[in-house]
Design an enzyme around this catalytic site. Structure first.
Site, short mmCIF file in Angstrom:
data_model
loop_
_atom_site.label_atom_id
_atom_site.label_comp_id
_atom_site.label_asym_id
_atom_site.label_seq_id
_atom_site.Cartn_x
_atom_site.Cartn_y
_atom_site.Cartn_z
CG HIS A 157 -0.23 0.40 2.48
ND1 HIS A 157 0.53 -0.49 3.18
CD2 HIS A 157 -0.14 1.58 3.15
CE1 HIS A 157 1.05 0.11 4.24
NE2 HIS A 157 0.67 1.36 4.24
C1 UD1 Z 1 -2.41 5.08 6.03
C2 UD1 Z 1 -1.21 5.51 6.88
C3 UD1 Z 1 -0.13 4.45 6.84
C4 UD1 Z 1 -0.68 3.08 7.21
C5 UD1 Z 1 -1.87 2.76 6.29
C6 UD1 Z 1 -2.50 1.43 6.61
C7 UD1 Z 1 -0.74 7.93 7.00
C8 UD1 Z 1 0.17 8.99 6.54
N1 UD1 Z 1 -0.62 6.74 6.36
O1 UD1 Z 1 -2.01 4.99 4.67
O2 UD1 Z 1 0.88 4.81 7.78
O3 UD1 Z 1 0.32 2.09 7.08
O4 UD1 Z 1 -2.84 3.80 6.47
O5 UD1 Z 1 -3.65 1.24 5.85
O6 UD1 Z 1 -1.54 8.16 7.88
N2 UD1 Z 1 -9.37 4.64 1.59
C9 UD1 Z 1 -10.54 3.96 1.42
N3 UD1 Z 1 -11.17 3.48 2.52
C10 UD1 Z 1 -10.68 3.67 3.77
C11 UD1 Z 1 -9.48 4.36 3.91
C12 UD1 Z 1 -8.82 4.83 2.82
O7 UD1 Z 1 -11.03 3.77 0.32
O8 UD1 Z 1 -11.31 3.24 4.75
C13 UD1 Z 1 -8.66 5.17 0.42
C14 UD1 Z 1 -8.55 6.70 0.51
O9 UD1 Z 1 -9.61 7.31 -0.11
C15 UD1 Z 1 -7.23 6.99 -0.15
C16 UD1 Z 1 -6.46 5.70 0.01
O10 UD1 Z 1 -7.35 4.67 0.42
O11 UD1 Z 1 -7.39 7.28 -1.50
C17 UD1 Z 1 -5.34 5.85 0.98
O12 UD1 Z 1 -5.81 6.20 2.28
P1 UD1 Z 1 -4.97 7.19 3.21
O13 UD1 Z 1 -5.71 7.42 4.47
O14 UD1 Z 1 -4.51 8.36 2.43
O15 UD1 Z 1 -3.62 6.43 3.58
P2 UD1 Z 1 -3.12 4.94 3.52
O16 UD1 Z 1 -2.40 4.72 2.24
O17 UD1 Z 1 -4.21 3.98 3.89
#
Ligand code: UD1
Length: 380
Positions: free
Chosen positions: A220
Site C-alpha cells: 500500500h
Molecule cells: C495510512 C497511513 C499508513 C498506514 C496505512 C494502513 C498515514 C500517513 N498513512 O495509509 O501509515 O500504514 O494507512 O492502511 O496516515 N481509503 C478507502 N477506505 C478507507 C481508507 C482509505 O477507500 O477506509 C482510500 C482513501 O480514499 C485513499 C487511500 O485509500 O485514496 C489511501 O488512504 P490514506 O488514508 O490516504 O492512507 P493509507 O495509504 O491507507
C-alpha cells in the site's frame, strides 16, 4: 485522571485495543476510575478498514468520530487539528495518548501540545531515516513534542537518546501490537483457510490453498503503488515468479486497488493464474494467513513485526525500515528487498527454502499495555 486516546487508521486499532483493555481493568479494580474518551479521526472509514477491527478486537465504539475521511496530507492533518482542538477545549483532558505514525498521530499530538496538554506516544522512537515517507515526518514531530515516549525496543530507545531526548521522558515498554497478537492467536488457530477465502474473496476463490504452501502479499505504500513504472514490474514479478511457484493471496488495500485501475492493470490482476484476490482482511483472518504462510511479501511495518514473532519468512518491499529489530541480522524474519525485481527474485528463491523461525525481541511479551498505563499513572 482524564485521558483521551486517539485512533485514525487501520494500524492504530490493534495498538489501542490492549490499552483500552487495561484501562477497563483498572476501572473495575479502583474506586477512583480513569475517565477515558476514545477519539477516532475517521481517516479510515470503510467497514473493512475500520469497524471490523473494533468488533473483532472488542474496542468500544469511539466516543467521538471527527469524520475526517480521505484527502491530501495537509487536508487530513489540518481538518483533524481543527476538529480535535474543539474536543480538547471541551473535554480538557490531563493526557492525550497517540499511537503509531499515521496522520492522526501527528495532528493530535501537535494540537494537544499547543493547548499545553500532556501527550504520550506509544511506539515512540522508530526511525527509518527516510523523510520521503509521510510516516517518518509524523514520528519525528510527535516524538519531539511528546512528554512521555514509550518505546517498543532497545533500538528505538537509543534513537531517541541519540536525538538528545532526556532519559526521564523515555520508558521502554515493549511492543503493544504483540499484546493483540497473543490475545487473538487461539481464535485465529480455529479458523480454516476455506472460511477466510469464502468470506473475503474478490476473484478466483476456487484456487486450492493448503497450509504452509502459499504466499501472502500486502502492498500500500505510495512508493510502491503510486507510480505505474514501479507497480507494473512488481505486478509482473508477482504473476511470473511468485504465482508460478505458489498460490499467492493478496488482500488488496483500497489505495492499491484504485491505482491498479487508474494504470489500466486491473484486468491483468483479474486474469492472473494462482492469484487469489481478497478484500482487506480483518485482524484475525490476517493473523491466521500469516501463521501458516510459506512466505510473506509486504511493505507494512506491523506485518514485519508479526512475521518476526510467528517466524514467517518475510520479504519487506522497502529500502529501509524503522523496525530494524525485525530484520534477520537482529534475529528477526525479515529481509529488505525494496522494489528491485532482481533482488526480489533472488530473495524469493532463498525464502522458499527457509523454515519458520519464531523470535521474540525483549519485552514483546503480551504485557506492554499494562506497562504503558503504569508509565502514565506514575508520571511526575
Ligand atoms: C495510512 C497511513 C499508513 C498506514 C496505512 C494502513 C498515514 C500517513 N498513512 O495509509 O501509515 O500504514 O494507512 O492502511 O496516515 N481509503 C478507502 N477506505 C478507507 C481508507 C482509505 O477507500 O477506509 C482510500 C482513501 O480514499 C485513499 C487511500 O485509500 O485514496 C489511501 O488512504 P490514506 O488514508 O490516504 O492512507 P493509507 O495509504 O491507507
Amino acid at each position: 485522571m482524564k485521558i483521551i486516546s486517539v485512533v485514525g487508521a487501520r494500524p492504530n486499532f490493534m495498538k489501542i485495543a490492549p490499552f483500552v483493555g487495561v484501562i477497563e481493568e483498572y476501572n473495575r479494580l479502583n474506586s477512583s476510575p480513569i475517565s477515558h474518551i476514545l477519539v477516532h479521526t475517521g481517516q479510515h472509514y470503510d467497514d473493512r478498514m475500520s469497524r471490523l477491527f473494533f468488533e473483532e478486537l472488542d474496542i468500544p465504539e469511539a466516543d467521538i468520530n471527527l469524520g475526517i475521511g480521505s484527502g491530501t496530507h495537509a487536508e487530513q492533518v489540518g481538518y483533524t487539528m481543527i476538529e480535535f482542538e474543539k474536543v480538547l477545549l471541551h473535554e480538557k483532558p490531563d493526557w492525550v495518548i497517540v499511537v503509531g505514525d499515521v496522520n492522526a498521530t501527528l495532528a493530535c499530538s501537535v494540537t494537544a501540545k499547543k493547548l499545553c496538554i500532556k501527550c504520550c506516544h506509544i511506539e515512540a522512537g522508530l526511525r527509518s531515516g527516510d523523510l520521503t515517507m509521510p510516516e517518518e515526518i509524523n514520528r519525528l514531530v510527535t516524538d519531539r513534542l511528546s512528554d512521555l515516549l514509550l518505546t517498543p525496543d532497545n533500538l528505538s530507545e537509543q534513537n531517541l537518546k541519540n536525538e538528545g531526548v532526556s532519559d526521564n521522558k523515555i520508558i521502554f515498554v515493549g511492543n503493544i501490537m504483540i499484546d493483540t497478537l497473543d490475545a487473538n492467536i487461539d481464535k485465529a488457530t480455529k479458523l480454516t483457510l476455506k472460511e477466510i477465502i469464502i468470506k473475503n474473496a474478490l476473484y478466483h476463490s476456487n484456487i486450492k490453498i493448503e497450509d504452509e504452501k502459499y504466499a501472502v502479499i500486502t502492498l500500500h505504500r505510495p512508493s510502491n503503488v503510486d507510480n505505474k513504472s514501479v507497480l507494473e514490474p512488481l505486478l509482473n514479478f508477482l504473476i511470473d515468479d511468485v504465482c508460478a511457484q505458489l498460490p499467492l493471496i493478496w488482500p488488496i488495500h483500497p489505495r492499491t486497488a484504485k491505482q491498479l485501475e487508474t494504470f489500466g492493470l486491473w484486468e491483468k490482476v483479474k486474469q492472473a493464474k494462482n492469484l487469489l484476490l481478497l478484500h482487506p482482511l480483518g485482524y484475525i483472518d490476517m493473523l491466521r494467513l500469516n501463521m501458516n504462510a510459506k512466505i510473506m511479501l509486504t511493505d507494512s511495518g506491523g506485518l514485519q513485526e508479526e512475521c518476526t514473532v510467528l517466524g514467517t519468512p518475510c520479504l519487506t518491499m522497502r529500502w529501509n525500515t524503522e523496525r530494524p529489530v525485525t530484520l534477520k541480522e537482529h534475529g528477526g524474519a525479515s529481509v529488505l528487498v525494496g522494489n528491485n525485481i532482481k533482488l526480489l527474485q533472488n530473495e524469493f528463491k532463498i525464502a522458499q527454502n527457509l523454515i519458520r523461525k519464531p523470535c521474540r525481541p525483549e519485552l514483546w511479551d503480551g504485557k506492554t499495555a499494562q506497562r504503558c498505563l503504569d508509565a502514565i499513572l506514575n508520571y511526575t
